[in-house]
Write a protein that holds these residues in place. Structure first.
Motif, PDB file in Angstrom:
ATOM      1  N   PRO A   1       0.968  -1.166  -0.007  1.00  0.00           N
ATOM      2  CA  PRO A   1       0.169  -0.165   0.006  1.00  0.00           C
ATOM      3  C   PRO A   1       0.736   1.132   0.228  1.00  0.00           C
ATOM      4  O   PRO A   1       1.627   1.160   0.913  1.00  0.00           O
ATOM      5  N   LEU A   2       0.260   2.381  -0.772  1.00  0.00           N
ATOM      6  CA  LEU A   2       0.968   3.204  -0.629  1.00  0.00           C
ATOM      7  C   LEU A   2       0.736   4.466   0.398  1.00  0.00           C
ATOM      8  O   LEU A   2      -0.771   4.337   0.922  1.00  0.00           O
ATOM      9  N   ASP A   3       1.070   5.537   0.658  1.00  0.00           N
ATOM     10  CA  ASP A   3      -0.060   6.757   1.323  1.00  0.00           C
ATOM     11  C   ASP A   3      -0.813   7.553   0.377  1.00  0.00           C
ATOM     12  O   ASP A   3       0.087   8.151   0.099  1.00  0.00           O
ATOM     13  N   HIS A   4      -1.291   7.048   0.055  1.00  0.00           N
ATOM     14  CA  HIS A   4      -2.306   7.967  -1.303  1.00  0.00           C
ATOM     15  C   HIS A   4      -3.537   7.930  -0.844  1.00  0.00           C
ATOM     16  O   HIS A   4      -4.083   6.280  -0.198  1.00  0.00           O
ATOM     17  N   PRO A   5      -4.724   8.838  -1.139  1.00  0.00           N
ATOM     18  CA  PRO A   5      -6.416   8.779  -0.248  1.00  0.00           C
ATOM     19  C   PRO A   5      -6.669   8.005  -1.168  1.00  0.00           C
ATOM     20  O   PRO A   5      -7.310   6.893  -0.476  1.00  0.00           O
ATOM     21  N   ALA A   6      -7.056   7.211  -2.670  1.00  0.00           N
ATOM     22  CA  ALA A   6      -7.327   5.838  -3.047  1.00  0.00           C
ATOM     23  C   ALA A   6      -7.215   4.471  -2.319  1.00  0.00           C
ATOM     24  O   ALA A   6      -7.087   3.271  -2.450  1.00  0.00           O
ATOM     25  N   THR A   7      -5.721   4.759  -1.104  1.00  0.00           N
ATOM     26  CA  THR A   7      -5.641   3.403  -0.641  1.00  0.00           C
ATOM     27  C   THR A   7      -6.891   2.881   0.644  1.00  0.00           C
ATOM     28  O   THR A   7      -7.220   1.833  -0.486  1.00  0.00           O
ATOM     29  N   GLU A   8      -7.756   3.730   0.918  1.00  0.00           N
ATOM     30  CA  GLU A   8      -8.486   3.415   1.730  1.00  0.00           C
ATOM     31  C   GLU A   8      -9.842   3.972   1.527  1.00  0.00           C
ATOM     32  O   GLU A   8     -10.778   3.639   2.041  1.00  0.00           O
ATOM     33  N   GLN A   9     -10.018   4.343   0.258  1.00  0.00           N
ATOM     34  CA  GLN A   9     -11.576   4.258  -0.531  1.00  0.00           C
ATOM     35  C   GLN A   9     -11.697   3.788  -1.810  1.00  0.00           C
ATOM     36  O   GLN A   9     -12.523   3.380  -2.780  1.00  0.00           O
ATOM     37  N   THR A  10     -10.608   1.995  -2.212  1.00  0.00           N
ATOM     38  CA  THR A  10     -10.864   1.170  -3.227  1.00  0.00           C
ATOM     39  C   THR A  10     -10.616  -0.213  -2.699  1.00  0.00           C
ATOM     40  O   THR A  10      -9.600  -0.267  -2.180  1.00  0.00           O
ATOM     41  N   PRO A  11     -11.881  -0.992  -2.870  1.00  0.00           N
ATOM     42  CA  PRO A  11     -11.495  -2.490  -2.046  1.00  0.00           C
ATOM     43  C   PRO A  11     -10.022  -2.854  -2.207  1.00  0.00           C
ATOM     44  O   PRO A  11      -9.930  -3.600  -1.311  1.00  0.00           O
ATOM     45  N   TRP A  12      -9.479  -2.954  -3.628  1.00  0.00           N
ATOM     46  CA  TRP A  12      -7.953  -3.280  -3.837  1.00  0.00           C
ATOM     47  C   TRP A  12      -7.185  -3.165  -3.032  1.00  0.00           C
ATOM     48  O   TRP A  12      -6.829  -3.545  -1.834  1.00  0.00           O
ATOM     49  N   GLY A  13      -7.270  -1.341  -2.299  1.00  0.00           N
ATOM     50  CA  GLY A  13      -6.588  -0.264  -1.570  1.00  0.00           C
ATOM     51  C   GLY A  13      -6.172  -0.933  -0.524  1.00  0.00           C
ATOM     52  O   GLY A  13      -5.652  -1.633   0.368  1.00  0.00           O
ATOM     53  N   LYS A  14      -7.824  -1.059  -0.237  1.00  0.00           N
ATOM     54  CA  LYS A  14      -8.047  -1.058   1.789  1.00  0.00           C
ATOM     55  C   LYS A  14      -7.631  -2.910   1.866  1.00  0.00           C
ATOM     56  O   LYS A  14      -6.580  -3.344   2.421  1.00  0.00           O
ATOM     57  N   ALA A  15      -7.734  -3.480   0.691  1.00  0.00           N
ATOM     58  CA  ALA A  15      -7.474  -5.235   1.142  1.00  0.00           C
ATOM     59  C   ALA A  15      -5.792  -5.224   0.967  1.00  0.00           C
ATOM     60  O   ALA A  15      -5.415  -6.211   2.040  1.00  0.00           O
ATOM     61  N   VAL A  16      -5.242  -4.830   0.648  1.00  0.00           N
ATOM     62  CA  VAL A  16      -3.753  -4.885   0.413  1.00  0.00           C
ATOM     63  C   VAL A  16      -3.371  -4.235   1.925  1.00  0.00           C
ATOM     64  O   VAL A  16      -1.989  -4.279   2.510  1.00  0.00           O
ATOM     65  N   SER A  17      -3.530  -3.059   2.352  1.00  0.00           N
ATOM     66  CA  SER A  17      -3.518  -2.422   3.399  1.00  0.00           C
ATOM     67  C   SER A  17      -3.362  -3.133   4.345  1.00  0.00           C
ATOM     68  O   SER A  17      -2.479  -3.295   5.713  1.00  0.00           O
ATOM     69  N   LYS A  18      -4.979  -3.543   4.718  1.00  0.00           N
ATOM     70  CA  LYS A  18      -5.374  -4.473   5.900  1.00  0.00           C
ATOM     71  C   LYS A  18      -4.275  -5.628   6.007  1.00  0.00           C
ATOM     72  O   LYS A  18      -3.267  -6.093   7.233  1.00  0.00           O
ATOM     73  N   LYS A  19      -3.768  -6.420   4.812  1.00  0.00           N
ATOM     74  CA  LYS A  19      -3.166  -7.324   4.624  1.00  0.00           C
ATOM     75  C   LYS A  19      -1.546  -6.874   5.456  1.00  0.00           C
ATOM     76  O   LYS A  19      -0.953  -7.358   6.342  1.00  0.00           O
ATOM     77  N   ALA A  20      -1.228  -5.609   4.666  1.00  0.00           N
ATOM     78  CA  ALA A  20      -0.155  -5.009   5.535  1.00  0.00           C
ATOM     79  C   ALA A  20       0.311  -5.019   6.771  1.00  0.00           C
ATOM     80  O   ALA A  20       1.336  -5.408   8.154  1.00  0.00           O
ATOM     81  N   GLN A  21      -1.276  -4.438   7.223  1.00  0.00           N
ATOM     82  CA  GLN A  21      -0.934  -3.984   8.820  1.00  0.00           C
ATOM     83  C   GLN A  21      -1.399  -5.779   9.731  1.00  0.00           C
ATOM     84  O   GLN A  21      -0.574  -5.327  10.650  1.00  0.00           O
ATOM     85  N   GLU A  22      -1.382  -6.735   9.058  1.00  0.00           N
ATOM     86  CA  GLU A  22      -1.023  -7.229   9.626  1.00  0.00           C
ATOM     87  C   GLU A  22      -0.157  -8.621   9.801  1.00  0.00           C
ATOM     88  O   GLU A  22      -0.213  -9.452  10.585  1.00  0.00           O
ATOM     89  N   GLY A  23       1.073  -7.575   8.995  1.00  0.00           N
ATOM     90  CA  GLY A  23       1.731  -8.626   8.978  1.00  0.00           C
ATOM     91  C   GLY A  23       2.059  -9.306   7.584  1.00  0.00           C
ATOM     92  O   GLY A  23       3.358  -9.233   7.061  1.00  0.00           O
ATOM     93  N   GLY A  24       2.107  -8.668   6.353  1.00  0.00           N
ATOM     94  CA  GLY A  24       1.825  -8.860   5.408  1.00  0.00           C
ATOM     95  C   GLY A  24       1.870 -10.868   4.861  1.00  0.00           C
ATOM     96  O   GLY A  24       1.663 -11.396   5.783  1.00  0.00           O
ATOM     97  N   GLY A  25       2.140 -11.253   3.989  1.00  0.00           N
ATOM     98  CA  GLY A  25       2.297 -12.504   3.211  1.00  0.00           C
ATOM     99  C   GLY A  25       0.807 -12.895   2.062  1.00  0.00           C
ATOM    100  O   GLY A  25       0.637 -11.596   1.771  1.00  0.00           O
ATOM    101  N   TRP A  26       0.394 -13.956   1.531  1.00  0.00           N
ATOM    102  CA  TRP A  26      -0.721 -14.286   0.640  1.00  0.00           C
ATOM    103  C   TRP A  26      -1.633 -13.813   0.995  1.00  0.00           C
ATOM    104  O   TRP A  26      -1.990 -14.243   2.012  1.00  0.00           O
TER     105      TRP A  26
END
Length: 214
Positions: free
Chosen positions: A59-84
Protein backbone atom coordinates in the motif's frame (compact mmCIF):
# COMPACT_ATOMS: atom_id res chain seq x y z
CA UNK A 1 -10.22 -18.92 -17.66
CA UNK A 2 -6.70 -19.60 -16.42
CA UNK A 3 -4.56 -19.01 -13.34
CA UNK A 4 -2.80 -15.71 -14.04
CA UNK A 5 -0.90 -14.68 -10.90
CA UNK A 6 -0.62 -14.84 -7.13
CA UNK A 7 -0.33 -11.76 -4.92
CA UNK A 8 1.94 -11.39 -1.90
CA UNK A 9 1.61 -8.31 0.32
CA UNK A 10 4.30 -6.43 2.19
CA UNK A 11 4.62 -2.97 3.69
CA UNK A 12 6.13 -0.11 1.72
CA UNK A 13 9.11 -0.02 4.12
CA UNK A 14 9.79 -3.73 3.59
CA UNK A 15 9.13 -3.85 -0.16
CA UNK A 16 12.77 -3.91 -1.28
CA UNK A 17 13.77 -6.53 1.30
CA UNK A 18 10.78 -8.75 0.46
CA UNK A 19 11.43 -8.59 -3.27
CA UNK A 20 15.10 -9.44 -2.77
CA UNK A 21 14.35 -12.30 -0.35
CA UNK A 22 11.71 -13.99 -2.51
CA UNK A 23 13.63 -13.47 -5.73
CA UNK A 24 16.75 -14.99 -4.19
CA UNK A 25 14.85 -18.07 -3.06
CA UNK A 26 13.38 -18.57 -6.52
CA UNK A 27 16.59 -17.90 -8.42
CA UNK A 28 15.00 -15.10 -10.39
CA UNK A 29 14.61 -11.33 -10.33
CA UNK A 30 11.59 -9.15 -9.71
CA UNK A 31 11.04 -6.12 -11.91
CA UNK A 32 9.48 -2.82 -10.89
CA UNK A 33 5.87 -2.93 -12.03
CA UNK A 34 5.07 0.66 -11.11
CA UNK A 35 2.18 2.32 -9.31
CA UNK A 36 -1.54 1.51 -9.49
CA UNK A 37 -2.81 5.11 -9.24
CA UNK A 38 -6.46 4.13 -9.04
CA UNK A 39 -5.89 1.77 -6.11
CA UNK A 40 -3.12 3.43 -4.13
CA UNK A 41 -0.73 0.49 -4.40
CA UNK A 42 2.48 -0.41 -6.23
CA UNK A 43 4.04 -3.72 -7.18
CA UNK A 44 7.04 -5.67 -8.32
CA UNK A 45 6.52 -8.75 -10.48
CA UNK A 46 8.48 -11.94 -11.11
CA UNK A 47 7.76 -13.92 -14.30
CA UNK A 48 6.87 -17.59 -14.00
CA UNK A 49 6.52 -20.31 -16.59
CA UNK A 50 3.10 -21.12 -18.10
CA UNK A 51 2.30 -17.43 -18.61
CA UNK A 52 1.99 -16.72 -14.88
CA UNK A 53 3.72 -14.43 -12.40
CA UNK A 54 4.10 -13.49 -8.75
CA UNK A 55 3.20 -10.00 -7.65
CA UNK A 56 4.61 -8.41 -4.50
CA UNK A 57 2.34 -5.48 -3.74
CA UNK A 58 2.33 -2.82 -1.04
CA UNK A 59 0.00 0.00 0.00
CA UNK A 60 1.01 3.61 -0.55
CA UNK A 61 0.29 6.73 1.47
CA UNK A 62 -2.34 7.74 -1.05
CA UNK A 63 -6.04 8.71 -0.77
CA UNK A 64 -7.09 5.84 -3.07
CA UNK A 65 -5.57 3.25 -0.75
CA UNK A 66 -8.40 3.48 1.77
CA UNK A 67 -11.09 4.36 -0.79
CA UNK A 68 -10.94 1.31 -3.06
CA UNK A 69 -11.53 -2.39 -2.32
CA UNK A 70 -8.08 -3.43 -3.61
CA UNK A 71 -6.26 -0.67 -1.77
CA UNK A 72 -8.07 -1.50 1.48
CA UNK A 73 -7.43 -5.24 1.10
CA UNK A 74 -3.70 -4.68 0.54
CA UNK A 75 -3.47 -2.15 3.36
CA UNK A 76 -5.23 -4.46 5.82
CA UNK A 77 -3.00 -7.41 4.93
CA UNK A 78 0.10 -5.24 5.30
CA UNK A 79 -1.06 -4.12 8.76
CA UNK A 80 -1.47 -7.79 9.69
CA UNK A 81 2.16 -8.44 8.83
CA UNK A 82 1.84 -9.22 5.11
CA UNK A 83 1.98 -12.53 3.27
CA UNK A 84 -0.21 -14.15 0.64
CA UNK A 85 -3.35 -12.18 -0.12
CA UNK A 86 -5.03 -13.75 -3.15
CA UNK A 87 -4.84 -15.57 -6.46
CA UNK A 88 -6.14 -14.22 -9.75
CA UNK A 89 -7.67 -15.84 -12.82
CA UNK A 90 -7.65 -14.24 -16.26
CA UNK A 91 -10.47 -14.54 -18.75
CA UNK A 92 -10.91 -13.42 -22.34
CA UNK A 93 -14.55 -12.51 -21.71
CA UNK A 94 -15.13 -10.87 -18.36
CA UNK A 95 -18.76 -10.07 -19.23
CA UNK A 96 -19.73 -13.62 -18.23
CA UNK A 97 -18.16 -13.05 -14.83
CA UNK A 98 -19.89 -9.68 -14.52
CA UNK A 99 -23.26 -11.37 -15.10
CA UNK A 100 -22.73 -13.64 -12.09
CA UNK A 101 -21.62 -10.81 -9.83
CA UNK A 102 -24.39 -8.53 -11.05
CA UNK A 103 -22.10 -5.55 -11.48
CA UNK A 104 -19.51 -4.19 -13.90
CA UNK A 105 -15.80 -4.80 -13.66
CA UNK A 106 -13.65 -1.77 -12.94
CA UNK A 107 -10.68 -0.70 -15.02
CA UNK A 108 -7.17 -0.62 -13.64
CA UNK A 109 -3.82 0.38 -15.05
CA UNK A 110 -0.22 0.87 -14.03
CA UNK A 111 2.61 2.65 -15.76
CA UNK A 112 5.94 0.86 -15.78
CA UNK A 113 9.17 2.78 -15.17
CA UNK A 114 9.85 2.62 -18.92
CA UNK A 115 6.62 4.51 -19.57
CA UNK A 116 4.58 1.63 -20.99
CA UNK A 117 1.07 1.28 -19.61
CA UNK A 118 -0.67 -1.95 -18.68
CA UNK A 119 -4.48 -1.93 -18.64
CA UNK A 120 -7.05 -4.45 -17.46
CA UNK A 121 -10.51 -4.92 -15.99
CA UNK A 122 -11.03 -6.65 -12.64
CA UNK A 123 -13.93 -7.92 -10.59
CA UNK A 124 -14.37 -9.91 -7.39
CA UNK A 125 -12.06 -7.93 -5.13
CA UNK A 126 -14.96 -6.95 -2.85
CA UNK A 127 -15.51 -10.59 -2.02
CA UNK A 128 -11.92 -11.43 -1.04
CA UNK A 129 -12.14 -8.99 1.87
CA UNK A 130 -14.26 -11.51 3.77
CA UNK A 131 -13.45 -14.70 1.86
CA UNK A 132 -9.73 -14.72 1.20
CA UNK A 133 -9.82 -18.24 -0.17
CA UNK A 134 -11.64 -16.98 -3.26
CA UNK A 135 -9.77 -15.61 -6.28
CA UNK A 136 -10.77 -12.56 -8.23
CA UNK A 137 -10.87 -12.19 -12.00
CA UNK A 138 -9.27 -9.97 -14.63
CA UNK A 139 -9.29 -9.41 -18.35
CA UNK A 140 -6.14 -7.90 -19.81
CA UNK A 141 -6.79 -5.00 -22.17
CA UNK A 142 -3.18 -4.66 -23.37
CA UNK A 143 -1.06 -7.26 -25.12
CA UNK A 144 1.89 -7.00 -22.74
CA UNK A 145 1.81 -9.40 -19.81
CA UNK A 146 3.98 -9.39 -16.66
CA UNK A 147 5.03 -12.99 -17.32
CA UNK A 148 7.05 -11.60 -20.23
CA UNK A 149 9.04 -9.16 -18.05
CA UNK A 150 12.28 -11.06 -17.64
CA UNK A 151 13.25 -14.72 -17.87
CA UNK A 152 10.86 -17.22 -16.24
CA UNK A 153 12.76 -19.98 -14.46
CA UNK A 154 10.22 -21.11 -11.84
CA UNK A 155 6.73 -22.60 -12.11
CA UNK A 156 3.89 -22.95 -9.62
CA UNK A 157 3.55 -26.56 -8.54
CA UNK A 158 0.99 -26.31 -5.74
CA UNK A 159 -1.14 -23.78 -3.90
CA UNK A 160 -2.22 -24.61 -0.35
CA UNK A 161 -5.46 -22.94 0.69
CA UNK A 162 -7.20 -22.82 4.04
CA UNK A 163 -10.87 -23.42 3.24
CA UNK A 164 -13.12 -26.03 4.79
CA UNK A 165 -15.62 -25.66 1.92
CA UNK A 166 -13.00 -26.21 -0.82
CA UNK A 167 -14.28 -23.35 -3.01
CA UNK A 168 -17.89 -24.50 -2.88
CA UNK A 169 -18.83 -20.86 -2.15
CA UNK A 170 -17.52 -19.78 -5.56
CA UNK A 171 -19.78 -19.49 -8.60
CA UNK A 172 -16.76 -20.45 -10.69
CA UNK A 173 -15.37 -23.54 -8.94
CA UNK A 174 -15.55 -25.64 -12.11
CA UNK A 175 -13.81 -22.98 -14.20
CA UNK A 176 -11.17 -22.39 -11.51
CA UNK A 177 -10.26 -26.06 -11.28
CA UNK A 178 -10.17 -26.36 -15.08
CA UNK A 179 -7.94 -23.27 -15.36
CA UNK A 180 -5.18 -24.49 -13.07
CA UNK A 181 -3.26 -26.00 -16.00
CA UNK A 182 -1.56 -28.66 -13.92
CA UNK A 183 -1.15 -26.67 -10.70
CA UNK A 184 -2.17 -28.74 -7.70
CA UNK A 185 -4.49 -27.48 -4.98
CA UNK A 186 -4.27 -28.61 -1.39
CA UNK A 187 -6.97 -27.62 1.06
CA UNK A 188 -6.49 -27.48 4.83
CA UNK A 189 -9.03 -26.76 7.53
CA UNK A 190 -8.98 -23.18 8.87
CA UNK A 191 -8.81 -24.59 12.39
CA UNK A 192 -5.19 -25.53 11.64
CA UNK A 193 -4.48 -21.98 10.38
CA UNK A 194 -5.53 -19.88 13.37
CA UNK A 195 -9.08 -19.89 12.00
CA UNK A 196 -8.05 -17.85 8.96
CA UNK A 197 -9.00 -18.68 5.37
CA UNK A 198 -6.94 -17.96 2.28
CA UNK A 199 -3.63 -18.93 0.69
CA UNK A 200 -1.27 -20.54 3.19
CA UNK A 201 1.65 -21.36 0.90
CA UNK A 202 2.73 -21.60 -2.72
CA UNK A 203 5.17 -24.32 -3.81
CA UNK A 204 7.26 -23.55 -6.88
CA UNK A 205 9.55 -25.71 -8.98
CA UNK A 206 12.89 -23.96 -9.48
CA UNK A 207 16.22 -25.02 -11.02
CA UNK A 208 17.40 -25.71 -7.45
CA UNK A 209 14.38 -27.81 -6.48
CA UNK A 210 10.98 -27.15 -4.96
CA UNK A 211 10.69 -23.94 -2.91
CA UNK A 212 7.79 -23.35 -0.53
CA UNK A 213 6.81 -19.75 0.08
CA UNK A 214 4.53 -19.29 3.07
Amino acid sequence: MRLDHVSYVTSHDQLADTVQRLGSRLGSTFVDGGVHPRFGTRNFTLPLQNGQYIEVVCPLDHPATEQTPWGKAVSKKAQEGGGWLTWVFATDNISKVEEKFGRSAIEGHRTRPDGSDLKWKQIGVNEIAESRELPFFIQWLTADHPSQDGKAVAAIEKITISDSDQLSDSWFKTEILAGLNGTNLEFIDPSTNDGESGIVAVDLITPSGVVRLD
